[in-house]
Design a protein around this motif. Structure first.
Motif, PDB file in Angstrom:
ATOM      1  N   GLU A 170       2.810   0.804  -1.964  1.00 48.89           N
ATOM      2  CA  GLU A 170       2.576  -0.585  -2.346  1.00 48.89           C
ATOM      3  C   GLU A 170       1.267  -0.713  -3.118  1.00 48.89           C
ATOM      4  OE1 GLU A 170       4.674  -3.006  -1.779  1.00 48.89           O
ATOM      5  OE2 GLU A 170       6.064  -2.007  -0.395  1.00 48.89           O
ATOM      6  N   THR A 171       1.172  -1.777  -3.914  1.00 48.01           N
ATOM      7  CA  THR A 171      -0.078  -2.109  -4.589  1.00 48.01           C
ATOM      8  C   THR A 171      -1.101  -2.547  -3.544  1.00 48.01           C
ATOM      9  OG1 THR A 171       1.051  -2.788  -6.600  1.00 48.01           O
ATOM     10  CG2 THR A 171      -1.179  -3.630  -6.274  1.00 48.01           C
ATOM     11  N   GLY A 179       1.797  -1.780   2.658  1.00 47.84           N
ATOM     12  CA  GLY A 179       2.207  -3.170   2.693  1.00 47.84           C
ATOM     13  C   GLY A 179       1.785  -3.905   3.946  1.00 47.84           C
TER      14      GLY A 179
END
Length: 290
Positions: free
Chosen positions: A252-253, A278
């Motif tokens: 995830e970013t 996340g």
């Protein structure tokens, strides 16, 4: 007559120690932390930390400054058993003509790269997810033995550089930086006996008015991470900071958002981050220095 003798003795001792100093200073914080990660020990927990720096220094007649530091640190978090404070191994060295040489519990060239921690949010830093160096790197241990290495630091005007090596971790690292006006650019490289800790990175950051922006890129054994960050100050002492990072090995970013507000002698701080899986971590509390 006795008072005169005591006063004279005190003056002699003071004169003999005029170039020697010992200073105490530190910081503390308290608050709450939150972690949504499945299996986390405590989803919501009480947090506190205390840090005391003990610094001694003396200067020779020829202008060489000798210095030493140890640190006392303790803290607790969660609902489990409490822990006691610990004392760090010392960092000892000398400075002359813009050159500093230190041995022992060194600070480390990667750790001290300007801009490495730009974009940090929250009371605690919330895992330092804004840092683009994915490797293990040498840094000052606040209540342990440290890396027992050697480092050479040089500064001349707007230019600075830092070289460090530890035979314990077998990390050799170098950083260099240059400041112009309100902006600073830096680069760093680490070569390690463990190839997974080979790292290079670049950072840039600066301010204009009430705003600050920055960016960093790092590569650790072929795995890259990039971060951009910014902050804005409002009124007399409220600052909002945000960062976003992309780690090519993460699912995830990564992102973070936080604030600080001056209480006049202390700072209210809090933040929230989204990690590489996340999940979210957050904190809120007060920190102060003394």
């Amino acid at each position: 007559m006795k008072n005169v003798l005591l006063a004279s003795t005190a003056l002699v001792l003071t004169a003999g120690l005029a170039a020697a100093e010992i200073n105490f200073g530190g910081s503390a914080r308290l608050g709450v932390v939150y972690d949504s990660t499945p299996g986390a020990t405590d989803e919501l927990a009480i947090h506190n930390r205390f840090t005391l720096n003990i610094d001694g220094s003396t200067e020779t007649d020829s202008g060489i400054e000798f210095f030493a530091r140890v640190r006392v640190r303790g803290g607790n978090e969660g609902t489990g058993a409490t822990s006691s404070s610990g004392v760090s191994a010392p960092r000892v060295g000398l400075s002359v003509s813009g050159v500093t040489v230190a041995v022992g519990n060194i600070t480390g060239a990667i750790e001290e790269t300007p801009g490495l921690y730009d974009g940090a949010v929250g009371l605690t830093g919330l895992g330092d997810l804004n840092v683009v160096a994915l490797s293990d790197f040498d840094s000052f241990s606040s209540n342990g033995g440290g890396d027992n290495g050697v480092e050479v630091i040089y500064g001349n005007g707007n230019f600075g550089t830092h070289l460090s090596y530890s035979p314990v971790t077998e990390n050799a690292a170098l950083n260099a930086s240059y400041a112009f006006g309100d902006w600073t650019v830096a680069a760093a490289y680490q070569d390690s006996d463990n190839a997974a800790d080979d790292t290079w990175l670049v950072t840039a950051g600066g301010s204009f008015g009430n705003y600050r922006v920055g960016a960093a890129y790092g590569d650790t054994d072929g795995v890259s991470k990039v971060r951009v960050n910014g902050s804005a100050t409002f009124g007399a002492g409220t600052t909002v900071t945000a960062f976003i990072a992309d780690d090519e090995s993460a699912a995830e970013t990564i992102w973070g958002l936080g604030f600080t507000h001056s209480l006049g002698g202390a700072t209210l701080a809090g933040g929230v981050v989204g990690d590489e899986d996340g999940e979210n971590q957050a904190d809120l509390g007060v920190r102060f220095s003394f």
